[in-house]
Design a protein around this motif. Sequence first.
Motif, PDB file in Angstrom:
ATOM      1  N   ASP A  42       8.172  43.931   1.732  1.00  0.00           N
ATOM      2  CA  ASP A  42       6.994  44.115   2.573  1.00  0.00           C
ATOM      3  C   ASP A  42       6.999  45.466   3.293  1.00  0.00           C
ATOM      4  OD1 ASP A  42       8.976  43.682   4.414  1.00  0.00           O
ATOM      5  OD2 ASP A  42       8.131  41.822   5.223  1.00  0.00           O
ATOM      6  N   GLY A  43       7.951  46.349   2.926  1.00  0.00           N
ATOM      7  CA  GLY A  43       7.913  47.706   3.432  1.00  0.00           C
ATOM      8  C   GLY A  43       8.700  47.982   4.685  1.00  0.00           C
ATOM      9  N   ASP A  44       9.426  46.999   5.196  1.00  0.00           N
ATOM     10  CA  ASP A  44      10.267  47.254   6.358  1.00  0.00           C
ATOM     11  C   ASP A  44      11.433  48.160   5.961  1.00  0.00           C
ATOM     12  OD1 ASP A  44       8.718  45.696   8.031  1.00  0.00           O
ATOM     13  OD2 ASP A  44       9.910  43.885   7.697  1.00  0.00           O
ATOM     14  N   VAL A  45      11.726  49.139   6.809  1.00  0.00           N
ATOM     15  CA  VAL A  45      12.783  50.103   6.533  1.00  0.00           C
ATOM     16  C   VAL A  45      13.799  50.067   7.660  1.00  0.00           C
ATOM     17  CG1 VAL A  45      13.332  52.542   6.167  1.00  0.00           C
ATOM     18  CG2 VAL A  45      11.186  51.613   5.308  1.00  0.00           C
ATOM     19  N   ARG A  46      15.085  50.003   7.281  1.00  0.00           N
ATOM     20  CA  ARG A  46      16.146  50.124   8.282  1.00  0.00           C
ATOM     21  C   ARG A  46      17.254  50.999   7.722  1.00  0.00           C
ATOM     22  NH1 ARG A  46      20.658  47.143   7.179  1.00  0.00           N
ATOM     23  NH2 ARG A  46      21.432  47.529   9.292  1.00  0.00           N
ATOM     24  N   GLU A  47      17.873  51.739   8.597  1.00  0.00           N
ATOM     25  CA  GLU A  47      18.969  52.605   8.202  1.00  0.00           C
ATOM     26  C   GLU A  47      20.226  51.777   7.973  1.00  0.00           C
ATOM     27  OE1 GLU A  47      21.600  55.726  10.607  1.00  0.00           O
ATOM     28  OE2 GLU A  47      19.544  56.479  10.246  1.00  0.00           O
ATOM     29  N   VAL A  48      20.827  51.924   6.801  1.00  0.00           N
ATOM     30  CA  VAL A  48      22.076  51.250   6.494  1.00  0.00           C
ATOM     31  C   VAL A  48      23.254  52.090   6.965  1.00  0.00           C
ATOM     32  CG1 VAL A  48      23.562  50.432   4.607  1.00  0.00           C
ATOM     33  CG2 VAL A  48      21.083  50.022   4.536  1.00  0.00           C
ATOM     34  N   ALA A  51      21.073  62.570   4.404  1.00  0.00           N
ATOM     35  CA  ALA A  51      22.250  61.815   3.939  1.00  0.00           C
ATOM     36  C   ALA A  51      22.177  60.347   4.338  1.00  0.00           C
ATOM     37  CB  ALA A  51      23.550  62.454   4.425  1.00  0.00           C
ATOM     38  N   ARG A  52      20.973  59.868   4.579  1.00  0.00           N
ATOM     39  CA  ARG A  52      20.817  58.459   4.939  1.00  0.00           C
ATOM     40  C   ARG A  52      20.701  57.579   3.704  1.00  0.00           C
ATOM     41  NH1 ARG A  52      16.446  56.399   8.848  1.00  0.00           N
ATOM     42  NH2 ARG A  52      15.053  57.198   7.227  1.00  0.00           N
ATOM     43  N   ILE A  53      21.226  56.361   3.824  1.00  0.00           N
ATOM     44  CA  ILE A  53      20.895  55.254   2.935  1.00  0.00           C
ATOM     45  C   ILE A  53      20.034  54.303   3.747  1.00  0.00           C
ATOM     46  CG2 ILE A  53      21.751  53.331   1.563  1.00  0.00           C
ATOM     47  CD1 ILE A  53      22.601  55.931   0.360  1.00  0.00           C
ATOM     48  N   VAL A  54      18.840  54.013   3.230  1.00  0.00           N
ATOM     49  CA  VAL A  54      17.961  53.089   3.928  1.00  0.00           C
ATOM     50  C   VAL A  54      17.715  51.861   3.060  1.00  0.00           C
ATOM     51  CG1 VAL A  54      16.858  54.907   5.279  1.00  0.00           C
ATOM     52  CG2 VAL A  54      15.841  54.195   3.109  1.00  0.00           C
ATOM     53  N   GLU A  55      17.458  50.765   3.724  1.00  0.00           N
ATOM     54  CA  GLU A  55      17.170  49.483   3.077  1.00  0.00           C
ATOM     55  C   GLU A  55      15.674  49.221   3.218  1.00  0.00           C
ATOM     56  OE1 GLU A  55      18.388  44.772   3.861  1.00  0.00           O
ATOM     57  OE2 GLU A  55      19.335  46.380   5.013  1.00  0.00           O
ATOM     58  N   VAL A  56      15.024  48.877   2.096  1.00  0.00           N
ATOM     59  CA  VAL A  56      13.581  48.660   2.097  1.00  0.00           C
ATOM     60  C   VAL A  56      13.291  47.268   1.555  1.00  0.00           C
ATOM     61  CG1 VAL A  56      11.351  49.434   1.222  1.00  0.00           C
ATOM     62  CG2 VAL A  56      13.125  51.116   1.768  1.00  0.00           C
ATOM     63  N   SER A  57      12.618  46.463   2.343  1.00  0.00           N
ATOM     64  CA  SER A  57      12.247  45.128   1.887  1.00  0.00           C
ATOM     65  C   SER A  57      10.947  45.186   1.096  1.00  0.00           C
ATOM     66  CB  SER A  57      12.076  44.196   3.087  1.00  0.00           C
ATOM     67  OG  SER A  57      10.975  44.616   3.885  1.00  0.00           O
TER      68      SER A  57
END
Length: 361
Positions: free
Chosen positions: A85-91, A77-83
């Motif tokens: 260049d491949g960086d991933v962070r949990e929103v 149930a996560r929404i993640v943000e992907v730049s």
Amino acid sequence: MVDGSRRGPIAWIVVSALSIALAACAPRAAPPSPSRLPDASGSVSAGTETTIVENLAAPWSIAFHDGVALISERDSARIVEVSDDGDVREVAVVDGVEPGGEGGLLGIAVHERYLYAYSTGADENRVQRFPLTGAPGSLGLGAPETILNGLAAASNHNGGRIAFGPDGTLYVTVGDAGDRESAQDPGSLSGKILRITPDGKVPADNPIAGSPVYSLGHRNPQGLAWDEDGTLYASEFGQDTWDELNVIEPGENYGWPVVEGIADRDEFIDPVQQWAPDAASPSGIAIAEGAVFIANLRGERLREVPLDDVSSYAEHFTEAYGRLRDVVVAPDGALWVLTNNTDGRGDPGDGDDRVIRVPLE
């Protein structure tokens, strides 16, 4: 499928639909089509696809906001943000999601600084919207507002794709949730494509007054996209015989469960394309450069249907990256393709699941 054979750059493959339409009763065979994607004989070298991000867990949908990709994960149930260049962070983690079978956090869409999400709760599917806070690199979600609920949920056939049309309304695909007959019941929201306003109201010009139902007779539709003329296309999982690509017209009936695939019956709208499920299982779709691109799960390929000849198609990435769940057009015009090998039905390899960037010619 051999795991190592579907990782890394591959040559593009274009085949005729005659190779899969083996049934003697199959109507309307599709001839091969020239491709909009780069291939070995084209102006762009084969193998120009690149991996943007790896190690996603059962991802389901991609939506862009301010040039940044947001991805839903079904089971976490996560929404993640992907730049880029491949960086991933949990929103955020969406509260109240109860994954099971094909249910969980499914389709997402972005509209006017809101994130819209289709998800499975304890006893229903629903659509919620969340204010998007912050800026790329620090995005967050505000408090949820449920704009559509009471959708039947089951271990399969949940539909789940949502997308805003060129008219500014939200379209929602809803599966039959295992109740086949509900798809033919205009009073049920199951087995339908729905159309609502951004705040969940029924548009005054919907085909059935006071109802969100836009079209009916669907088994498990999971892809929505519009061409430049505003024509709506939808992909749909069939039962045992035919998966479909349909042109959606308001108020029309697409036949399930009475018919599956092309039936040539006046009371139903036939698909413009159909494929055997073992070569298809179509999920997310996108339209770019004059073609519909279709992500296929069981078929493990990206299919391309030219809009100027919807009876033909080309195929790419066959068994190269495994199950494909979604395809979207990125802000730079490239395709982003989402794999789905960690959903319990795939054969995950190192790095799964991933997003693959595919440049168009």
